[in-house]
Design a protein around this motif. Structure first.
Motif, PDB file in Angstrom:
ATOM      1  N   GLY A 122       0.790  -1.341   0.060  1.00 24.43           N
ATOM      2  CA  GLY A 122      -0.109  -0.044   0.018  1.00 24.43           C
ATOM      3  C   GLY A 122       0.775   1.305   0.061  1.00 24.43           C
ATOM      4  O   GLY A 122       0.566   2.234   0.495  1.00 24.43           O
ATOM      5  N   LYS A 123       2.030   1.292  -0.477  1.00 21.93           N
ATOM      6  CA  LYS A 123       2.883   2.253  -0.638  1.00 21.93           C
ATOM      7  C   LYS A 123       3.082   2.754  -2.052  1.00 21.93           C
ATOM      8  O   LYS A 123       3.004   2.353  -3.132  1.00 21.93           O
ATOM      9  CB  LYS A 123       4.194   1.758  -0.204  1.00 21.93           C
ATOM     10  N   SER A 124       3.107   4.185  -2.057  1.00 22.75           N
ATOM     11  CA  SER A 124       3.629   4.612  -3.330  1.00 22.75           C
ATOM     12  C   SER A 124       5.042   4.865  -3.645  1.00 22.75           C
ATOM     13  O   SER A 124       5.965   4.345  -2.787  1.00 22.75           O
ATOM     14  CB  SER A 124       3.118   6.443  -3.339  1.00 22.75           C
ATOM     15  N   GLN A 125       5.491   4.971  -4.794  1.00 24.88           N
ATOM     16  CA  GLN A 125       6.902   5.036  -5.074  1.00 24.88           C
ATOM     17  C   GLN A 125       7.585   6.086  -4.243  1.00 24.88           C
ATOM     18  O   GLN A 125       8.666   5.641  -3.833  1.00 24.88           O
ATOM     19  CB  GLN A 125       7.046   5.420  -6.628  1.00 24.88           C
ATOM     20  N   GLU A 126       6.962   7.042  -4.080  1.00 23.75           N
ATOM     21  CA  GLU A 126       7.483   8.103  -3.340  1.00 23.75           C
ATOM     22  C   GLU A 126       7.702   7.738  -2.024  1.00 23.75           C
ATOM     23  O   GLU A 126       8.875   7.899  -1.123  1.00 23.75           O
ATOM     24  CB  GLU A 126       6.952   9.436  -3.337  1.00 23.75           C
ATOM     25  N   LEU A 127       6.748   7.184  -1.209  1.00 24.53           N
ATOM     26  CA  LEU A 127       6.760   6.514   0.168  1.00 24.53           C
ATOM     27  C   LEU A 127       7.799   5.718   0.325  1.00 24.53           C
ATOM     28  O   LEU A 127       8.604   5.495   1.217  1.00 24.53           O
ATOM     29  CB  LEU A 127       5.617   6.220   0.545  1.00 24.53           C
ATOM     30  N   LEU A 128       7.871   4.532  -0.669  1.00 20.37           N
ATOM     31  CA  LEU A 128       8.783   3.559  -0.580  1.00 20.37           C
ATOM     32  C   LEU A 128      10.015   4.115  -0.613  1.00 20.37           C
ATOM     33  O   LEU A 128      11.109   3.525   0.093  1.00 20.37           O
ATOM     34  CB  LEU A 128       8.430   2.470  -1.606  1.00 20.37           C
ATOM     35  N   GLY A 129      10.607   4.792  -1.527  1.00 18.87           N
ATOM     36  CA  GLY A 129      11.872   5.571  -1.777  1.00 18.87           C
ATOM     37  C   GLY A 129      12.242   6.263  -0.609  1.00 18.87           C
ATOM     38  O   GLY A 129      13.397   6.054   0.300  1.00 18.87           O
ATOM     39  N   PHE A 130      11.206   7.001   0.090  1.00 18.65           N
ATOM     40  CA  PHE A 130      11.435   7.711   1.226  1.00 18.65           C
ATOM     41  C   PHE A 130      11.801   6.918   2.327  1.00 18.65           C
ATOM     42  O   PHE A 130      12.987   7.138   3.047  1.00 18.65           O
ATOM     43  CB  PHE A 130      10.291   8.825   1.800  1.00 18.65           C
ATOM     44  N   GLU A 131      11.073   5.933   2.653  1.00 14.13           N
ATOM     45  CA  GLU A 131      11.324   4.988   3.885  1.00 14.13           C
ATOM     46  C   GLU A 131      12.670   4.219   3.435  1.00 14.13           C
ATOM     47  O   GLU A 131      13.093   3.762   4.844  1.00 14.13           O
ATOM     48  CB  GLU A 131      10.003   4.063   3.954  1.00 14.13           C
TER      49      GLU A 131
END
Length: 72
Positions: A10-19
């Protein structure tokens, strides 16, 4: 495989990258098969996706084996 796992989490590319401490554009390149992940990026991505590196490799291997299965 990364896109599939990212969506399941349930993650966006942006959130995955950030985390994971990786750039969103790098995640996009991985998902489109335009880049291969380094070991460092695998060790950064897997915990965010809730997997160990070995689990990711097993899932990838199974998917590739399924692609190789051709009816005779």
């Amino acid at each position: 495989m990364v896109a599939e796992l990212r969506r399941q989490a349930g993650k966006s590319q942006e959130l995955l990258g950030f985390e994971a401490g990786l750039d969103r554009s790098y995640i996009s390149l991985l998902e489109r098969g335009l880049r291969s992940p380094t070991l460092d990026s695998l060790f950064a991505l897997c915990p965010v996706l809730g997997l160990s590196v070995s689990q990711l490799l097993i899932l990838t291997e199974r998917k590739l084996e399924g692609m190789d299965a051709r009816p005779d």
